[in-house]
Each structure stands twice: as structure tokens, then as C-alpha cells.
Design an enzyme around this catalytic site. Sequence first.
Site, PDB file in Angstrom:
ATOM      1  N   MET A   1       0.819  -1.217   0.000  1.00 25.45           N
ATOM      2  CA  MET A   1       0.000   0.000   0.000  1.00 25.45           C
ATOM      3  C   MET A   1       0.851   1.266   0.000  1.00 25.45           C
ATOM      4  SD  MET A   1      -3.074  -0.900  -0.291  1.00 25.45           S
ATOM      5  CE  MET A   1      -4.116   0.471   0.174  1.00 25.45           C
TER       6      MET A   1
ATOM      7  N   ASP B   1      11.128   2.532   6.258  1.00 24.54           N
ATOM      8  CA  ASP B   1      10.615   1.154   6.335  1.00 24.54           C
ATOM      9  C   ASP B   1      11.755   0.311   6.902  1.00 24.54           C
ATOM     10  OD1 ASP B   1       8.152  -0.550   4.701  1.00 24.54           O
ATOM     11  OD2 ASP B   1       9.916  -1.700   5.372  1.00 24.54           O
TER      12      ASP B   1
ATOM     13  N   THR C   1      -5.005  -1.066   8.878  1.00 27.19           N
ATOM     14  CA  THR C   1      -6.244  -1.690   9.370  1.00 27.19           C
ATOM     15  C   THR C   1      -5.946  -2.282  10.735  1.00 27.19           C
ATOM     16  OG1 THR C   1      -6.857  -2.231   7.105  1.00 27.19           O
ATOM     17  CG2 THR C   1      -8.049  -3.370   8.847  1.00 27.19           C
TER      18      THR C   1
ATOM     19  N   LYS D   1     -14.117   0.767   8.733  1.00 28.46           N
ATOM     20  CA  LYS D   1     -13.283  -0.153   7.942  1.00 28.46           C
ATOM     21  C   LYS D   1     -13.566  -1.607   8.353  1.00 28.46           C
ATOM     22  CE  LYS D   1      -9.726  -1.736   5.549  1.00 28.46           C
ATOM     23  NZ  LYS D   1      -9.756  -1.859   4.110  1.00 28.46           N
TER      24      LYS D   1
ATOM     25  N   ASN E   1     -17.002  -2.675   7.125  1.00 26.74           N
ATOM     26  CA  ASN E   1     -16.957  -2.889   5.678  1.00 26.74           C
ATOM     27  C   ASN E   1     -16.295  -4.220   5.334  1.00 26.74           C
ATOM     28  OD1 ASN E   1     -17.014  -1.766   2.795  1.00 26.74           O
ATOM     29  ND2 ASN E   1     -14.864  -2.316   3.087  1.00 26.74           N
ATOM     30  N   ASN E   2     -15.149  -4.474   5.972  1.00 27.08           N
ATOM     31  CA  ASN E   2     -14.419  -5.703   5.637  1.00 27.08           C
ATOM     32  C   ASN E   2     -15.134  -6.944   6.162  1.00 27.08           C
ATOM     33  OD1 ASN E   2     -12.640  -3.893   4.594  1.00 27.08           O
ATOM     34  ND2 ASN E   2     -10.828  -4.930   5.336  1.00 27.08           N
TER      35      ASN E   2
ATOM     36  N   LYS F   1     -37.918 -19.794   4.922  1.00 26.20           N
ATOM     37  CA  LYS F   1     -38.270 -21.036   4.209  1.00 26.20           C
ATOM     38  C   LYS F   1     -37.234 -21.320   3.111  1.00 26.20           C
ATOM     39  CE  LYS F   1     -40.631 -20.714   0.718  1.00 26.20           C
ATOM     40  NZ  LYS F   1     -41.188 -20.678  -0.608  1.00 26.20           N
TER      41      LYS F   1
END
Length: 295
Positions: free
Chosen positions: A12, A31, A96, A171, A174-175, A240
Site C-alpha cells: 500500500m 521502512d 487496518t 473499515k 466494511n471488511n 423457508k
Amino acid sequence: MAKIGFIGLGQMGSAMCPNLIDCGHSLQVFDISKSAADPIGNLGAKVSSTPKEAALDCEVIFTILPIGSIVEDVVFGSDGISEGMADSAIFVEMSTILPDETRSIGKRLAERGLSMVDAPVGRTSAHAVNRKSTFMVGGTKDDFNRVLPFLECMGEAVTYCGELGSGATVKLVNNYIAAVSNLVNAEGLALGLSAGVSEEIMVEVISKTPAGLGHITTTWPKKALVDDDSPAFMLDLARKDIGLALAAGSASEISLATGTVAHEVYSKASAAGRGRQDWTTGIYRTVKKLSKIVD
Ligand code: NAD
């Protein structure tokens, strides 16, 4: 144009950073993986050696990382964002993670006089590449307005959801709906395949009904969402039909786990006298009652 800190350059993050650069912003990125950071460095971003360094002198600092404990560590660990972030800056958390984790991080930052919004991302990294992401934002309205132009550089729909943690909640909802309905699709098509019907035919039919179009935008607006129980389709008839599918599945040994649970809840709704109500309103009222949201 702003100086932006950006931490987490995986699927991402690496898709989003080029869009911020295209908007004219200058990036300081971090990172733990050098192979993730180097390609963004090659686009002109300054590669930092710690989250603190990436946050220094920035107007906005973004994170998009795997899980909440990693976000917490990147913010509050040694050489973390909170050590480098200016009082005037704002932290935008896009991973997330649990709403409680979001609120806990926001509370600790607020104790140091630092601002935060949560802005989890909808859709996939392919959408992020093309600035087609969606963002669900939680925080104060003023903070939402501060970060809006930056989010608009990376996506096509930005929705204000309420106080801090609300983005993470939306979030999650939604997921949950997307992931569970994915399983129902698999169960339903497996049932049809086992009876010899082609996927093509099933998809042609289902794509024109609420099963394929989705309830929230088809059956719910005029019934469950306005609490109107006059039946467009009666709950007992839906109950039913689930029973018929379970009987057919049982005969051909198809696993219909979601349908089994659904039949139990529809039966509770029916036992509570909701059998003649609209199937959407009746089932929504039942779940809200079971969840103690209403008496
Ligand atoms: P990813 O695994 O591809 O990327 C995570 C990055 O974080 C990696 O580059 C990793 O090296 C880095 N990282 C891990 N620990 C770190 C640390 N301590 N300090 C700095 N960097 C660290 O994951 P992703 O697909 O980019 O997903 C990130 C988040 O976005 C997740 O919470 C995910 O659920 C969410 N999300 C993903 C998608 C998707 O389509 N991939 C869509 C929406 C939301």
C-alpha cells in the site's frame, strides 16, 4: 507544498507515495526493509534511518503498517514518531487495526499535545496506484479538514466518520460484510455447481438481484434503514428459502455453514413474532435486539 513523513512502504505505502510526490509534496520515508524504501528513494523521497527522523519538520506523518502493535512501536518506541513530530504536525494512521488500538495511540499522543486522525483505506493496492483509494476518517472535524487535501492526493473518496477510531470501526464493518458475503457467494455457487448449473448462468441471474447487487443499496434504503416493516418480501418466506437451500445442500453434501447460522437467526426472528415483517427490517431488528442495542 508540504513536507510529509511516510512510514510503511509495502504494497500500500509504495503505491501511495508516488501520488503524494506527483502532488508536489516532499517525502521523508522509513521502512525496516531497505528493499522497500529504496524504490521510493529513487523517486526523490529522502530515505530516513528511523521513524523519528522521517517525522522531523513534517506537517503530516502517515503510517500504513501491518498490525496495531507495530504502529504503537513505530510511534512510541525508541526513535519513534512521537520523538520527532512537531507540536504543529498531525499524525495520520492508515493501517487496518482495532478501533481501541487507534484510540489508545491517539490518547497517548494527546497527552503530549500531539494530534492524530485515523484514516483506514478501502480497496486494494491496484486502486491505490491509480489514486482510486477510499478513506474513512476519524478525528475532530478540524483535523479532518487539515488532512483532507493530502488524502485527496491519494484517493477519490474521503468520508468523515466521526470521532477518533470511527474510521477504524467503519473499515472493520466494511471488511466484515465483504469477507462474510464472499463466503456466502462461495457456498451458493458450490450448491449450484453440485446440481449441474454453470457459474455463468448463476452469475447472470444473481447479478440482477440483491444477492449480487448487495442489500445495503437495494433492499435496505426503503425498509430496514427507515425501520419500515411492511413486507416487500416476508421474513418467513426468506427463512423457508434458506431451509430449502440447506435441504438441497445436505442431500448433495455441500457445506453451507453461513446458511446454517442464518437459518437459526431467522428462526429466532420468526419465534419473536417477526415472520410477517419485511425480511430486512425484521432481521435487522432481531440482530439489534440480540446485540442489546435496542430493548
Ligand atoms: P505489506 O506487508 O505489504 O507492507 C507493510 C510494510 O510495513 C512492509 O514494507 C514492512 O517492511 C513494513 N514494516 C513492518 N514493520 C515495520 C516497522 N516496525 N517499521 C517500519 N516499517 C515496518 O502490507 P500492506 O498490504 O501494505 O498493508 C498495510 C496495511 O494496510 C495493513 O494494515 C493492511 O491490512 C492494510 N490494507 C491493505 C490493503 C491491500 O490491498 N494490501 C488494502 C487496504 C488496507
